[in-house]
Design a protein around this motif. Structure first.
Motif, PDB file in Angstrom:
ATOM      1  N   ARG A  74       0.813  -1.213   0.000  1.00 34.43           N
ATOM      2  CA  ARG A  74       0.000   0.000   0.000  1.00 34.43           C
ATOM      3  C   ARG A  74       0.848   1.266   0.000  1.00 34.43           C
ATOM      4  O   ARG A  74       0.377   2.339  -0.323  1.00 34.43           O
ATOM      5  CB  ARG A  74      -0.926  -0.004   1.207  1.00 34.43           C
ATOM      6  CG  ARG A  74      -2.019  -1.046   1.109  1.00 34.43           C
ATOM      7  CD  ARG A  74      -2.852  -1.054   2.371  1.00 34.43           C
ATOM      8  NE  ARG A  74      -4.018  -1.897   2.382  1.00 34.43           N
ATOM      9  CZ  ARG A  74      -4.063  -3.195   2.215  1.00 34.43           C
ATOM     10  NH1 ARG A  74      -2.983  -3.856   1.950  1.00 34.43           N
ATOM     11  NH2 ARG A  74      -5.181  -3.869   2.282  1.00 34.43           N
ATOM     12  N   THR A  75       2.092   1.158   0.442  1.00 32.45           N
ATOM     13  CA  THR A  75       2.991   2.301   0.469  1.00 32.45           C
ATOM     14  C   THR A  75       4.336   1.887  -0.101  1.00 32.45           C
ATOM     15  O   THR A  75       4.664   0.702  -0.135  1.00 32.45           O
ATOM     16  CB  THR A  75       3.204   2.820   1.915  1.00 32.45           C
ATOM     17  OG1 THR A  75       3.771   1.772   2.695  1.00 32.45           O
ATOM     18  CG2 THR A  75       1.898   3.279   2.530  1.00 32.45           C
ATOM     19  N   ILE A  76       5.108   2.868  -0.548  1.00 33.87           N
ATOM     20  CA  ILE A  76       6.452   2.583  -1.033  1.00 33.87           C
ATOM     21  C   ILE A  76       7.436   3.430  -0.254  1.00 33.87           C
ATOM     22  O   ILE A  76       7.060   4.486   0.269  1.00 33.87           O
ATOM     23  CB  ILE A  76       6.579   2.835  -2.544  1.00 33.87           C
ATOM     24  CG1 ILE A  76       6.284   4.290  -2.882  1.00 33.87           C
ATOM     25  CG2 ILE A  76       5.732   1.892  -3.335  1.00 33.87           C
ATOM     26  CD1 ILE A  76       6.662   4.677  -4.279  1.00 33.87           C
ATOM     27  N   PRO A  77       8.649   3.018  -0.167  1.00 33.99           N
ATOM     28  CA  PRO A  77       9.159   1.734  -0.643  1.00 33.99           C
ATOM     29  C   PRO A  77       8.721   0.587   0.263  1.00 33.99           C
ATOM     30  O   PRO A  77       8.469   0.780   1.451  1.00 33.99           O
ATOM     31  CB  PRO A  77      10.672   1.910  -0.603  1.00 33.99           C
ATOM     32  CG  PRO A  77      10.910   2.956   0.421  1.00 33.99           C
ATOM     33  CD  PRO A  77       9.700   3.838   0.432  1.00 33.99           C
ATOM     34  N   PHE A  78       8.614  -0.590  -0.317  1.00 33.86           N
ATOM     35  CA  PHE A  78       8.207  -1.797   0.394  1.00 33.86           C
ATOM     36  C   PHE A  78       9.017  -2.950  -0.179  1.00 33.86           C
ATOM     37  O   PHE A  78       9.084  -3.107  -1.392  1.00 33.86           O
ATOM     38  CB  PHE A  78       6.712  -2.053   0.164  1.00 33.86           C
ATOM     39  CG  PHE A  78       6.144  -3.178   0.986  1.00 33.86           C
ATOM     40  CD1 PHE A  78       5.674  -2.931   2.265  1.00 33.86           C
ATOM     41  CD2 PHE A  78       6.084  -4.460   0.484  1.00 33.86           C
ATOM     42  CE1 PHE A  78       5.138  -3.955   3.026  1.00 33.86           C
ATOM     43  CE2 PHE A  78       5.554  -5.493   1.237  1.00 33.86           C
ATOM     44  CZ  PHE A  78       5.074  -5.238   2.516  1.00 33.86           C
ATOM     45  N   THR A  79       9.659  -3.719   0.668  1.00 36.57           N
ATOM     46  CA  THR A  79      10.471  -4.836   0.182  1.00 36.57           C
ATOM     47  C   THR A  79       9.846  -6.157   0.602  1.00 36.57           C
ATOM     48  O   THR A  79       9.306  -6.283   1.700  1.00 36.57           O
ATOM     49  CB  THR A  79      11.913  -4.769   0.716  1.00 36.57           C
ATOM     50  OG1 THR A  79      11.869  -4.655   2.129  1.00 36.57           O
ATOM     51  CG2 THR A  79      12.657  -3.591   0.132  1.00 36.57           C
ATOM     52  N   VAL A  80       9.914  -7.119  -0.294  1.00 38.15           N
ATOM     53  CA  VAL A  80       9.389  -8.461  -0.057  1.00 38.15           C
ATOM     54  C   VAL A  80      10.439  -9.446  -0.537  1.00 38.15           C
ATOM     55  O   VAL A  80      10.929  -9.331  -1.663  1.00 38.15           O
ATOM     56  CB  VAL A  80       8.077  -8.706  -0.843  1.00 38.15           C
ATOM     57  CG1 VAL A  80       7.561 -10.111  -0.626  1.00 38.15           C
ATOM     58  CG2 VAL A  80       7.017  -7.686  -0.480  1.00 38.15           C
ATOM     59  N   LEU A  81      10.785 -10.400   0.301  1.00 33.57           N
ATOM     60  CA  LEU A  81      11.696 -11.470  -0.091  1.00 33.57           C
ATOM     61  C   LEU A  81      10.856 -12.731  -0.233  1.00 33.57           C
ATOM     62  O   LEU A  81      10.191 -13.154   0.713  1.00 33.57           O
ATOM     63  CB  LEU A  81      12.798 -11.655   0.953  1.00 33.57           C
ATOM     64  CG  LEU A  81      13.883 -12.674   0.623  1.00 33.57           C
ATOM     65  CD1 LEU A  81      14.600 -12.320  -0.682  1.00 33.57           C
ATOM     66  CD2 LEU A  81      14.890 -12.749   1.766  1.00 33.57           C
ATOM     67  N   ILE A  82      10.854 -13.290  -1.439  1.00 37.04           N
ATOM     68  CA  ILE A  82      10.034 -14.456  -1.764  1.00 37.04           C
ATOM     69  C   ILE A  82      10.977 -15.608  -2.073  1.00 37.04           C
ATOM     70  O   ILE A  82      11.898 -15.465  -2.884  1.00 37.04           O
ATOM     71  CB  ILE A  82       9.130 -14.158  -2.982  1.00 37.04           C
ATOM     72  CG1 ILE A  82       8.265 -12.926  -2.687  1.00 37.04           C
ATOM     73  CG2 ILE A  82       8.289 -15.374  -3.342  1.00 37.04           C
ATOM     74  CD1 ILE A  82       7.547 -12.369  -3.887  1.00 37.04           C
TER      75      ILE A  82
END
Length: 108
Positions: A74-82
């Protein structure tokens, strides 16, 4: 992920970490760094990538490619490790924490 012309300071601060991680793991077939842009059009998106010399793949989050909604961004920056199985294993990583998380899951 870029946003048209208004770039949060915290995002610019992260680029060196992204670049370091991308360089370190570029030969690892279990790792890919991908940016998701919330820009509102193709031109601002492409201009941002070009002017900031972003060397990893980026996707413009529009229409059917609503990756932001899929991962609850919903907001940046946003990090995701998949992980390679597609499971989210880390989120909201910052600074050295990004590199440490990647090392934890892929090894140094």
């Amino acid at each position: 992920s870029p946003r048209s012309r208004l770039i949060p300071t915290s995002e610019i601060y992260r680029f060196p970490y992204f670049q370091k991680i991308a360089e370190k793991y570029r030969e690892n077939d279990k790792f890919a760094l991908v940016g998701i842009s919330l820009d509102r059009g193709e031109k601002p998106f492409q201009d941002y990538i070009t002017s900031n010399k972003i060397g990893w793949p980026n996707i413009l989050n529009q229409g059917r490619n609503d990756i932001a909604a899929l991962y609850g961004i919903r907001t940046i920056p946003f990090t995701v490790l998949i992980n390679p199985e597609g499971m989210v294993v880390e989120t909201k990583l910052r600074g050295d924490g990004m590199l440490k998380a990647v090392e934890k899951h892929l090894g140094s």
